[in-house]
Design a protein around this motif. Structure first.
Motif, PDB file in Angstrom:
ATOM      1  N   PHE A 179      -6.989 -11.642  23.702  1.00  0.00           N
ATOM      2  CA  PHE A 179      -7.948 -12.288  22.167  1.00  0.00           C
ATOM      3  C   PHE A 179      -9.771 -12.644  22.491  1.00  0.00           C
ATOM      4  CE2 PHE A 179      -8.750 -13.737  17.919  1.00  0.00           C
ATOM      5  CZ  PHE A 179      -8.301 -12.741  17.447  1.00  0.00           C
ATOM      6  N   VAL A 181     -13.060 -14.283  20.649  1.00  0.00           N
ATOM      7  CA  VAL A 181     -13.352 -14.898  19.844  1.00  0.00           C
ATOM      8  C   VAL A 181     -14.220 -15.492  20.060  1.00  0.00           C
ATOM      9  CG1 VAL A 181     -10.858 -16.372  19.593  1.00  0.00           C
ATOM     10  CG2 VAL A 181     -12.523 -17.459  20.887  1.00  0.00           C
ATOM     11  N   SER A 187     -11.470 -15.537  13.982  1.00  0.00           N
ATOM     12  CA  SER A 187     -10.553 -14.732  13.581  1.00  0.00           C
ATOM     13  C   SER A 187      -9.218 -15.471  12.919  1.00  0.00           C
ATOM     14  CB  SER A 187     -10.250 -13.668  14.035  1.00  0.00           C
ATOM     15  OG  SER A 187     -12.124 -12.785  13.587  1.00  0.00           O
ATOM     16  N   GLU A 189      -7.156 -15.140  11.354  1.00  0.00           N
ATOM     17  CA  GLU A 189      -5.926 -15.027  10.171  1.00  0.00           C
ATOM     18  C   GLU A 189      -6.026 -13.399  10.867  1.00  0.00           C
ATOM     19  OE1 GLU A 189      -3.631 -14.661   7.580  1.00  0.00           O
ATOM     20  OE2 GLU A 189      -4.677 -16.996   7.473  1.00  0.00           O
ATOM     21  N   GLN A 190      -6.640 -12.820  12.159  1.00  0.00           N
ATOM     22  CA  GLN A 190      -6.597 -11.864  12.737  1.00  0.00           C
ATOM     23  C   GLN A 190      -5.883 -12.283  14.167  1.00  0.00           C
ATOM     24  OE1 GLN A 190     -10.188 -10.373  14.505  1.00  0.00           O
ATOM     25  NE2 GLN A 190      -8.850  -8.226  15.740  1.00  0.00           N
ATOM     26  N   LEU A 191      -5.983 -13.545  14.436  1.00  0.00           N
ATOM     27  CA  LEU A 191      -5.299 -14.498  15.219  1.00  0.00           C
ATOM     28  C   LEU A 191      -3.732 -14.409  14.853  1.00  0.00           C
ATOM     29  CD1 LEU A 191      -5.577 -16.515  17.670  1.00  0.00           C
ATOM     30  CD2 LEU A 191      -6.084 -18.089  16.701  1.00  0.00           C
ATOM     31  N   LYS A 192      -3.148 -15.531  14.513  1.00  0.00           N
ATOM     32  CA  LYS A 192      -2.299 -15.391  13.624  1.00  0.00           C
ATOM     33  C   LYS A 192      -1.427 -14.504  13.369  1.00  0.00           C
ATOM     34  CE  LYS A 192       0.504 -17.221   9.638  1.00  0.00           C
ATOM     35  NZ  LYS A 192       0.314 -17.814   7.775  1.00  0.00           N
ATOM     36  N   THR A 193      -1.748 -13.357  13.349  1.00  0.00           N
ATOM     37  CA  THR A 193      -0.901 -12.266  12.828  1.00  0.00           C
ATOM     38  C   THR A 193      -0.946 -11.355  14.621  1.00  0.00           C
ATOM     39  OG1 THR A 193      -1.996 -10.897  10.971  1.00  0.00           O
ATOM     40  CG2 THR A 193      -1.426  -9.443  12.149  1.00  0.00           C
ATOM     41  N   ARG A 194      -1.716 -11.275  14.959  1.00  0.00           N
ATOM     42  CA  ARG A 194      -1.888 -10.731  16.274  1.00  0.00           C
ATOM     43  C   ARG A 194      -0.622 -11.412  17.251  1.00  0.00           C
ATOM     44  NH1 ARG A 194      -6.476  -9.212  19.786  1.00  0.00           N
ATOM     45  NH2 ARG A 194      -4.915  -8.170  21.217  1.00  0.00           N
TER      46      ARG A 194
END
Length: 202
Positions: A179, A181, A187, A189-194
């Motif tokens: 990831f 950054v 990011s 929400e993107q981090l959480k989803t991944r």
């Protein structure tokens, strides 16, 4: 050191301290008064050792690796997703305190030996496989289920190392995720989803 002992306690029982709290301890130890820091760290160690019988929740154990981590919220995201960071390989983490200086003998030689023998990072290669071997040892010692590479964008030294490290993990059956950054603008929400998707894969 006191910070290393706190890391070891969290590795053995991840629920005795939140990842974001550990992050704050490490970062504050970099700027704290040198005369007051040892006593403060000893107090934290004593408190955590008294909590070491707290039952740990069964979660995916992760190693975080990269250059620096300026985002303490990543630990909360991981914990909310059902994982826990049990060790890291950051300049602002375990690489900061790894390897003690020998206080006996010539201080210049002792400092030089510490720099030569400390944990490997992209700026301190001495062979082609040392960094991968170090990361694998970290994973095994921590009984980790996976590794998250957290890179600052355009950090070329870590980018050059990534393919070798990823291949070494794959050969051992250890899943990983990369990831990238921004320095100050993660990011969320993107981090959480991944991370959620990665933990489901594990």
């Amino acid at each position: 050191s006191g910070v290393q002992r706190i890391y070891e306690l969290k590795r053995s029982n991840p629920d005795i301290i939140k990842g974001s709290d550990l992050y704050n301890i490490v970062r504050s130890s970099m700027i704290a008064d040198r005369n007051l820091l040892p006593e403060t760290l000893n107090e934290i160690v004593t408190e955590l050792e008294s909590k070491n019988n707290v039952k740990s929740i069964d979660r995916n154990r992760l190693i975080l690796t990269g250059s620096v981590c300026n985002h303490p919220d990543i630990y909360q995201v991981i914990e909310e997703a059902g994982g826990v960071a049990v060790w890291d390989d950051f300049c602002t983490g375990s690489r900061y305190f790894d390897g003690m200086i020998n206080v006996d003998g010539d201080p210049i030689i002792a400092i030089a030996e510490r720099y030569l023998n400390r944990i490997i990072c992209p700026a301190k290669h001495y062979n082609l496989t040392g960094r991968a071997e170090s990361l694998l040892e970290m994973v095994k010692k921590s009984n980790a289920d996976g590794v998250i590479f957290l890179f600052l964008k355009f950090c070329d030294p870590h980018g050059f190392d990534y393919p070798t490290l990823k291949d070494s993990l794959e050969k051992e059956g250890i899943p990983s995720m990369l990831f990238e950054v921004e320095d100050q603008h993660p990011s969320g929400e993107q981090l959480k989803t991944r991370i959620e998707a990665f933990l489901e894969m594990i």
